[in-house]
Structure formats: C-alpha cells, structure tokens
Design a protein around this motif. Structure first.
Motif, PDB file in Angstrom:
ATOM      1  N   SER A 154      17.084   6.569   8.635  1.00 10.03           N
ATOM      2  CA  SER A 154      15.998   5.949   9.053  1.00 10.03           C
ATOM      3  C   SER A 154      15.302   6.786  10.053  1.00 10.03           C
ATOM      4  CB  SER A 154      16.301   4.760   9.886  1.00 10.03           C
ATOM      5  OG  SER A 154      16.808   3.565   8.813  1.00 10.03           O
ATOM      6  N   GLU A 155      13.904   6.738  10.041  1.00  7.16           N
ATOM      7  CA  GLU A 155      13.011   7.426  10.888  1.00  7.16           C
ATOM      8  C   GLU A 155      12.866   8.891  11.000  1.00  7.16           C
ATOM      9  OE1 GLU A 155      10.501   5.331  12.304  1.00  7.16           O
ATOM     10  OE2 GLU A 155      11.441   3.618  11.612  1.00  7.16           O
ATOM     11  N   THR A 156      13.681   9.527   9.799  1.00  9.26           N
ATOM     12  CA  THR A 156      13.890  10.943  10.014  1.00  9.26           C
ATOM     13  C   THR A 156      12.746  11.629   9.747  1.00  9.26           C
ATOM     14  OG1 THR A 156      15.931  10.809   9.225  1.00  9.26           O
ATOM     15  CG2 THR A 156      14.940  12.960   8.721  1.00  9.26           C
ATOM     16  N   VAL A 157      12.149  12.663  10.646  1.00 12.56           N
ATOM     17  CA  VAL A 157      11.128  13.611  10.102  1.00 12.56           C
ATOM     18  C   VAL A 157      11.440  14.927  10.216  1.00 12.56           C
ATOM     19  CG1 VAL A 157       8.947  14.291  11.274  1.00 12.56           C
ATOM     20  CG2 VAL A 157       9.638  11.909  11.742  1.00 12.56           C
ATOM     21  N   VAL A 158      11.347  15.508   9.134  1.00 10.60           N
ATOM     22  CA  VAL A 158      11.523  16.901   8.686  1.00 10.60           C
ATOM     23  C   VAL A 158      10.493  17.677   8.188  1.00 10.60           C
ATOM     24  CG1 VAL A 158      13.169  18.265   7.173  1.00 10.60           C
ATOM     25  CG2 VAL A 158      13.962  16.083   8.092  1.00 10.60           C
ATOM     26  N   PHE A 186      17.346   6.168   2.392  1.00 14.62           N
ATOM     27  CA  PHE A 186      16.247   6.923   3.354  1.00 14.62           C
ATOM     28  C   PHE A 186      15.313   5.791   3.581  1.00 14.62           C
ATOM     29  CE2 PHE A 186      18.695  10.230   1.272  1.00 14.62           C
ATOM     30  CZ  PHE A 186      18.848  11.334   2.259  1.00 14.62           C
ATOM     31  N   ASP A 187      15.105   5.349   4.812  1.00 12.32           N
ATOM     32  CA  ASP A 187      14.261   4.390   4.996  1.00 12.32           C
ATOM     33  C   ASP A 187      13.190   4.736   6.156  1.00 12.32           C
ATOM     34  OD1 ASP A 187      13.137   1.855   5.181  1.00 12.32           O
ATOM     35  OD2 ASP A 187      14.228   1.454   7.051  1.00 12.32           O
ATOM     36  N   ASN A 188      11.820   4.925   5.765  1.00 13.04           N
ATOM     37  CA  ASN A 188      10.909   5.242   6.733  1.00 13.04           C
ATOM     38  C   ASN A 188      11.113   6.582   7.186  1.00 13.04           C
ATOM     39  OD1 ASN A 188       8.419   4.755   7.877  1.00 13.04           O
ATOM     40  ND2 ASN A 188       9.338   3.981   9.636  1.00 13.04           N
ATOM     41  N   SER A 189      11.347   7.622   6.266  1.00 17.68           N
ATOM     42  CA  SER A 189      11.612   9.086   6.627  1.00 17.68           C
ATOM     43  C   SER A 189      10.436   9.789   6.077  1.00 17.68           C
ATOM     44  CB  SER A 189      12.875   9.391   6.024  1.00 17.68           C
ATOM     45  OG  SER A 189      14.158   8.713   6.639  1.00 17.68           O
ATOM     46  N   THR A 190      10.205  11.111   6.706  1.00 20.92           N
ATOM     47  CA  THR A 190       9.162  11.845   6.296  1.00 20.92           C
ATOM     48  C   THR A 190      10.078  13.301   6.020  1.00 20.92           C
ATOM     49  OG1 THR A 190       7.524  10.652   7.641  1.00 20.92           O
ATOM     50  CG2 THR A 190       7.185  13.149   7.072  1.00 20.92           C
ATOM     51  N   PHE A 191       9.553  13.879   4.964  1.00 14.68           N
ATOM     52  CA  PHE A 191      10.131  15.275   4.362  1.00 14.68           C
ATOM     53  C   PHE A 191       8.689  15.931   3.918  1.00 14.68           C
ATOM     54  CE2 PHE A 191      13.744  12.589   4.257  1.00 14.68           C
ATOM     55  CZ  PHE A 191      14.900  13.460   4.504  1.00 14.68           C
ATOM     56  N   HIS A 192       8.020  16.462   4.919  1.00 16.89           N
ATOM     57  CA  HIS A 192       6.808  17.256   4.676  1.00 16.89           C
ATOM     58  C   HIS A 192       7.224  18.708   4.136  1.00 16.89           C
ATOM     59  CE1 HIS A 192       3.466  14.579   6.706  1.00 16.89           C
ATOM     60  NE2 HIS A 192       4.215  14.014   5.514  1.00 16.89           N
ATOM     61  N   PHE A 231      20.242  13.683  -6.887  1.00 16.36           N
ATOM     62  CA  PHE A 231      20.431  12.254  -6.122  1.00 16.36           C
ATOM     63  C   PHE A 231      20.842  11.339  -7.190  1.00 16.36           C
ATOM     64  CE2 PHE A 231      17.129  15.032  -4.463  1.00 16.36           C
ATOM     65  CZ  PHE A 231      17.221  14.760  -3.041  1.00 16.36           C
ATOM     66  N   THR A 232      21.967  10.668  -6.751  1.00 17.92           N
ATOM     67  CA  THR A 232      22.660   9.467  -7.701  1.00 17.92           C
ATOM     68  C   THR A 232      22.558   8.201  -7.023  1.00 17.92           C
ATOM     69  OG1 THR A 232      23.724  11.183  -8.912  1.00 17.92           O
ATOM     70  CG2 THR A 232      24.337   8.773  -9.305  1.00 17.92           C
ATOM     71  N   ASP A 233      22.352   7.410  -7.347  1.00 13.75           N
ATOM     72  CA  ASP A 233      22.171   5.849  -6.530  1.00 13.75           C
ATOM     73  C   ASP A 233      21.647   6.147  -5.100  1.00 13.75           C
ATOM     74  OD1 ASP A 233      23.658   4.465  -8.481  1.00 13.75           O
ATOM     75  OD2 ASP A 233      25.511   5.927  -8.042  1.00 13.75           O
ATOM     76  N   VAL A 234      20.246   6.548  -4.881  1.00 11.75           N
ATOM     77  CA  VAL A 234      19.696   6.779  -3.772  1.00 11.75           C
ATOM     78  C   VAL A 234      18.346   5.753  -3.935  1.00 11.75           C
ATOM     79  CG1 VAL A 234      18.805   8.141  -2.175  1.00 11.75           C
ATOM     80  CG2 VAL A 234      20.761   8.889  -3.462  1.00 11.75           C
ATOM     81  N   ILE A 235      18.193   5.061  -2.634  1.00 13.27           N
ATOM     82  CA  ILE A 235      16.795   4.494  -2.365  1.00 13.27           C
ATOM     83  C   ILE A 235      16.127   5.122  -1.318  1.00 13.27           C
ATOM     84  CG2 ILE A 235      15.824   2.259  -1.431  1.00 13.27           C
ATOM     85  CD1 ILE A 235      18.454   0.741  -2.774  1.00 13.27           C
ATOM     86  N   PHE A 236      14.631   5.151  -1.637  1.00  9.22           N
ATOM     87  CA  PHE A 236      13.823   5.928  -0.652  1.00  9.22           C
ATOM     88  C   PHE A 236      12.827   4.617  -0.548  1.00  9.22           C
ATOM     89  CE2 PHE A 236      15.438   9.290  -3.649  1.00  9.22           C
ATOM     90  CZ  PHE A 236      15.776  10.305  -2.769  1.00  9.22           C
ATOM     91  N   GLN A 237      13.029   4.398   0.623  1.00 15.85           N
ATOM     92  CA  GLN A 237      11.990   2.988   1.021  1.00 15.85           C
ATOM     93  C   GLN A 237      11.001   3.531   1.930  1.00 15.85           C
ATOM     94  OE1 GLN A 237      12.093  -0.359  -0.108  1.00 15.85           O
ATOM     95  NE2 GLN A 237      10.356  -0.296   1.261  1.00 15.85           N
ATOM     96  N   SER A 238       9.723   3.489   1.769  1.00 11.42           N
ATOM     97  CA  SER A 238       8.507   3.784   2.686  1.00 11.42           C
ATOM     98  C   SER A 238       8.853   5.282   3.278  1.00 11.42           C
ATOM     99  CB  SER A 238       8.734   2.818   3.717  1.00 11.42           C
ATOM    100  OG  SER A 238       8.332   1.515   3.284  1.00 11.42           O
ATOM    101  N   CYS A 239       9.089   6.006   2.433  1.00 13.68           N
ATOM    102  CA  CYS A 239       9.229   7.660   2.546  1.00 13.68           C
ATOM    103  C   CYS A 239       7.968   8.226   2.367  1.00 13.68           C
ATOM    104  CB  CYS A 239      10.341   8.259   2.123  1.00 13.68           C
ATOM    105  SG  CYS A 239      12.131   7.521   2.733  1.00 13.68           S
TER     106      CYS A 239
END
Length: 182
Positions: free
Chosen positions: A38-42, A57-63, A72-80
């Motif tokens: 959560s809250e990851t910034v990359v 992955f919740d509220n994360s940023t990968f710019h 990616f298998t069985d992964v949720i990306f929420q508000s990324c």
C-alpha cells in the motif's frame, strides 16, 4: 463470460518498500506471493521477468516502470497509477484493475485472461498484438488507445468510452458495443 475472481490468501505479508523487497526475488528468479503493498511510490524501475501471485497493490504508484515479460496471477490493483508504464510481453490471469489510472500504459504482445478493468482510465494505452480472453472493460475510458492486431475472445465492454481508437486488423464482429460510447 468465464472470468474467475482472484484467489487470495487469508493472510498477507505487508510490504512498505516494494522495490527493495522485489530486488531479492528478481535476483533469485523466485515468484513473489501473498504480499500486500500500500502507498508504494516507484519511478522508472525495471522489474523484468518478475512473477507476482495472490497479491494486492492498493493506492500504489508505478510511473514509467518496466515490467517486460512479467507475470501476474490472482492480483488486485486497487486505486493504482501505472501512467506510462510498460507491460510488454507480460501475462495477467484472474486480475482486477479497479479505479486505476493507466494513461499511456503499454501492454503490447501481452496475454490477458479472466481479467477485469473496472472504473479505470486507459487513455492513450496500447494493447497491440495482445491476446485478451474472458476480459471485461467496465466503465473504462479507452479514448485515443490502440488495440491493433489483437485477438479478442469472450471480450465484453460495458459503459466504457471507445473514442478515436485504432482497431486495425482486430476482429470486432462478436463484440457488443451498445452500452458504450463508440
């Protein structure tokens, strides 16, 4: 449509710094499993050939990151936020992108199965030469995006925007766009 929900563990390993955590797995070529980040910034990192399973992955940023040949298998990306990130030649199965910002996302030559994109901004994204099976776009903005030479099987779209798109050599005959702006 035969799309399954992600199969997630009951407990997760909580990750504060995804880049540092992932480095060990990238070097040993082992899959990452059962994490919650959560809250990851990359910014601008390269995660070549990374494999992630049963994670959130919740509220994360990968710019401007690179996930070439990632899985990616069985992964949720929420508000990324994946703006200008590359997932070329990647693999997604039973994943959910919910309320994500994916402007300029590069998904060329990617295999996407049993995956949902919901309330997600995919403007200027590229799905060229990708294979999408049992994929749902719901409330997605696909404006100015490309899906040229893509293979679509059991593809559904609801309440989405398909404006100024490139579907060159992509068969759309079986797709119902009546609930969408096309």
């Amino acid at each position: 449509m035969n799309k399954a929900s992600p199969q997630l563990p009951k407990e997760f390993i909580l990750i504060d710094d995804f880049s540092t955590y992932a480095l060990e797995f990238l070097q040993s070529e082992l899959p990452i499993s059962a994490i919650k980040s959560s809250e990851t910034v990359v910014q601008g990192e390269d995660f070549y050939n990374i494999e992630i399973k049963e994670s959130v992955f919740d509220n994360s940023t990968f710019h401007s990151c690179k996930f070439h040949k990632a899985s990616f298998t069985d992964v949720i990306f929420q508000s990324c936020d994946f703006s200008n990130t590359e997932f070329t030649d990647a693999y997604f199965e039973r994943c959910i992108f919910a309320s994500c910002k994916c402007m300029g996302l590069e998904l060329s030559e990617t295999l996407i199965k049993k995956t949902v994109f919901r309330d997600t901004n995919l403007q200027y994204s590229c799905f060229d030469r990708s294979k999408l099976t049992d994929v749902l776009f719901e409330e997605v903005d696909f404006t100015e995006s490309s899906m040229a030479e893509a293979k679509l099987k059991n593809f559904q779209a609801r309440k989405s925007k398909f404006l100024n798109n490139n579907f060159f050599k992509t068969l759309l005959a079986t797709i119902d766009f009546t609930e969408n702006d096309f």
